[in-house]
Design a protein around this motif. Structure first.
Motif, PDB file in Angstrom:
ATOM      1  N   VAL A 206       0.850  -1.189   0.000  1.00 45.33           N
ATOM      2  CA  VAL A 206       0.000   0.000   0.000  1.00 45.33           C
ATOM      3  C   VAL A 206       0.886   1.239   0.000  1.00 45.33           C
ATOM      4  CG1 VAL A 206      -1.753   1.299   1.266  1.00 45.33           C
ATOM      5  CG2 VAL A 206      -1.821  -1.209   1.253  1.00 45.33           C
ATOM      6  N   ALA A 207       0.645   2.154  -0.914  1.00 41.76           N
ATOM      7  CA  ALA A 207       1.413   3.398  -0.986  1.00 41.76           C
ATOM      8  C   ALA A 207       0.586   4.529  -0.396  1.00 41.76           C
ATOM      9  CB  ALA A 207       1.780   3.706  -2.435  1.00 41.76           C
ATOM     10  N   ARG A 208       1.211   5.305   0.487  1.00 39.35           N
ATOM     11  CA  ARG A 208       0.533   6.445   1.093  1.00 39.35           C
ATOM     12  C   ARG A 208       1.473   7.644   1.073  1.00 39.35           C
ATOM     13  NH1 ARG A 208      -4.008   4.752   3.936  1.00 39.35           N
ATOM     14  NH2 ARG A 208      -4.072   2.524   4.428  1.00 39.35           N
ATOM     15  N   SER A 209       0.943   8.792   0.753  1.00 39.16           N
ATOM     16  CA  SER A 209       1.752  10.008   0.784  1.00 39.16           C
ATOM     17  C   SER A 209       1.958  10.446   2.233  1.00 39.16           C
ATOM     18  CB  SER A 209       1.062  11.137   0.011  1.00 39.16           C
ATOM     19  OG  SER A 209      -0.119  11.545   0.691  1.00 39.16           O
ATOM     20  N   LEU A 210       2.998  11.251   2.460  1.00 43.21           N
ATOM     21  CA  LEU A 210       3.251  11.753   3.804  1.00 43.21           C
ATOM     22  C   LEU A 210       2.071  12.565   4.314  1.00 43.21           C
ATOM     23  CD1 LEU A 210       5.141  12.188   6.201  1.00 43.21           C
ATOM     24  CD2 LEU A 210       6.154  14.116   4.958  1.00 43.21           C
ATOM     25  N   ALA A 211       1.462  13.360   3.429  1.00 39.41           N
ATOM     26  CA  ALA A 211       0.321  14.173   3.841  1.00 39.41           C
ATOM     27  C   ALA A 211      -0.835  13.296   4.313  1.00 39.41           C
ATOM     28  CB  ALA A 211      -0.125  15.069   2.691  1.00 39.41           C
ATOM     29  N   ALA A 212      -1.082  12.189   3.598  1.00 38.69           N
ATOM     30  CA  ALA A 212      -2.177  11.290   3.971  1.00 38.69           C
ATOM     31  C   ALA A 212      -1.894  10.607   5.300  1.00 38.69           C
ATOM     32  CB  ALA A 212      -2.393  10.253   2.878  1.00 38.69           C
ATOM     33  N   VAL A 213      -0.640  10.221   5.511  1.00 44.71           N
ATOM     34  CA  VAL A 213      -0.276   9.568   6.769  1.00 44.71           C
ATOM     35  C   VAL A 213      -0.447  10.528   7.941  1.00 44.71           C
ATOM     36  CG1 VAL A 213       1.648   8.565   8.077  1.00 44.71           C
ATOM     37  CG2 VAL A 213       1.278   7.910   5.693  1.00 44.71           C
ATOM     38  N   LEU A 214      -0.025  11.761   7.763  1.00 41.81           N
ATOM     39  CA  LEU A 214      -0.147  12.758   8.832  1.00 41.81           C
ATOM     40  C   LEU A 214      -1.610  13.048   9.154  1.00 41.81           C
ATOM     41  CD1 LEU A 214       2.702  15.246   7.856  1.00 41.81           C
ATOM     42  CD2 LEU A 214       2.705  13.555   9.709  1.00 41.81           C
ATOM     43  N   ARG A 215      -2.444  13.083   8.124  1.00 39.85           N
ATOM     44  CA  ARG A 215      -3.883  13.324   8.363  1.00 39.85           C
ATOM     45  C   ARG A 215      -4.508  12.165   9.138  1.00 39.85           C
ATOM     46  NH1 ARG A 215      -3.902  15.262   2.981  1.00 39.85           N
ATOM     47  NH2 ARG A 215      -4.682  13.231   2.276  1.00 39.85           N
TER      48      ARG A 215
END
Length: 224
Positions: A206-215
């Motif tokens: 699963v790929a997640r952007s840093l912004a998505a992880v922080l949210r």
């Protein structure tokens, strides 16, 4: 020993000078064939390429040692810790060459031991196909860490960035020249670094952007 250390010096220096590209000084030094001789006066592309070849040779040796320390040192040690404290949850974090070390520690775990609760790899300097069961360009081969993510009780998190120019620009040609398989450009998908474009050829990643992880306040899955 990296193969490029016993190859034709002019060709090797030229390959690394080409890989450096915009990082070379402005002026005629930017052109490999038109650069001033490193012996005849002043810095030039050949000299920059030679320095990069030596730097990559040092990285190659450091990386091999990190893999050995992980597999034959840290891995067995974690097995001993698991026997002494069965309920202990161990979280491994490694950056750059340290990411190679903690990843290879999974190879050194004793059979049946699963003390590692999570592994986080920050800008790892090893192949993006390391965990693959089959290499897309050579299906008969697998990555050096094939399926070892299953020895982790929790997630394997891989932090990577396309802005990491060292891994994106220099890693592919250095890897190709190190094993003697010929030149490769920065866009060669066979030789990418896990710290540049993440885990490759592993189903379920699963790929997640840093912004998505922080949210979300965290991340789940086998890769990020």
């Amino acid at each position: 020993m990296p193969v490029f250390l016993v190859a034709d010096p002019a060709e090797v220096c030229g390959r690394f000078a080409d890989a450096l590209g915009p990082q070379l000084p402005e002026g005629p030094e930017r052109c490999w064939r038109g650069a001033r001789s490193a012996v005849g006066g002043g810095p030039g592309a050949p000299l920059a390429g030679a320095r990069e070849a030596l730097r990559q040779a040092a990285y190659h040796v450091l990386g091999r040692r990190a893999g050995h320390v992980g597999e034959y040192g840290l891995g067995p040690l974690l097995g001993e810790v698991a026997r002494a404290a069965p309920g202990l949850r161990i979280h491994l974090v490694g950056h750059g060459t340290g990411a190679r070390l903690v990843a290879h520690a999974l190879r050194g775990l004793p059979a049946g031991a699963r003390p590692v609760a999570s592994v986080t790899l920050l800008q790892g300097t090893f192949p993006h196909y390391a965990f693959a069961a089959r290499l897309p360009h050579a299906p008969e081969r697998s990555g050096a860490l094939r399926d070892l993510q299953h020895r982790i009780r929790g997630p394997l998190v891989v932090c990577h960035s396309r802005h990491d120019t060292a891994l994106g620009t220099l890693y592919p040609p250095a890897a190709r020249l190190a094993d003697g398989s010929g030149p490769a450009g920065a866009d060669d998908p066979r030789r990418g670094a896990i710290g540049h474009d993440g885990v490759r050829a592993v189903p379920g990643t699963v790929a997640r952007s840093l912004a998505a992880v922080l949210r979300a306040g965290g991340c789940r899955g086998r890769g990020a």
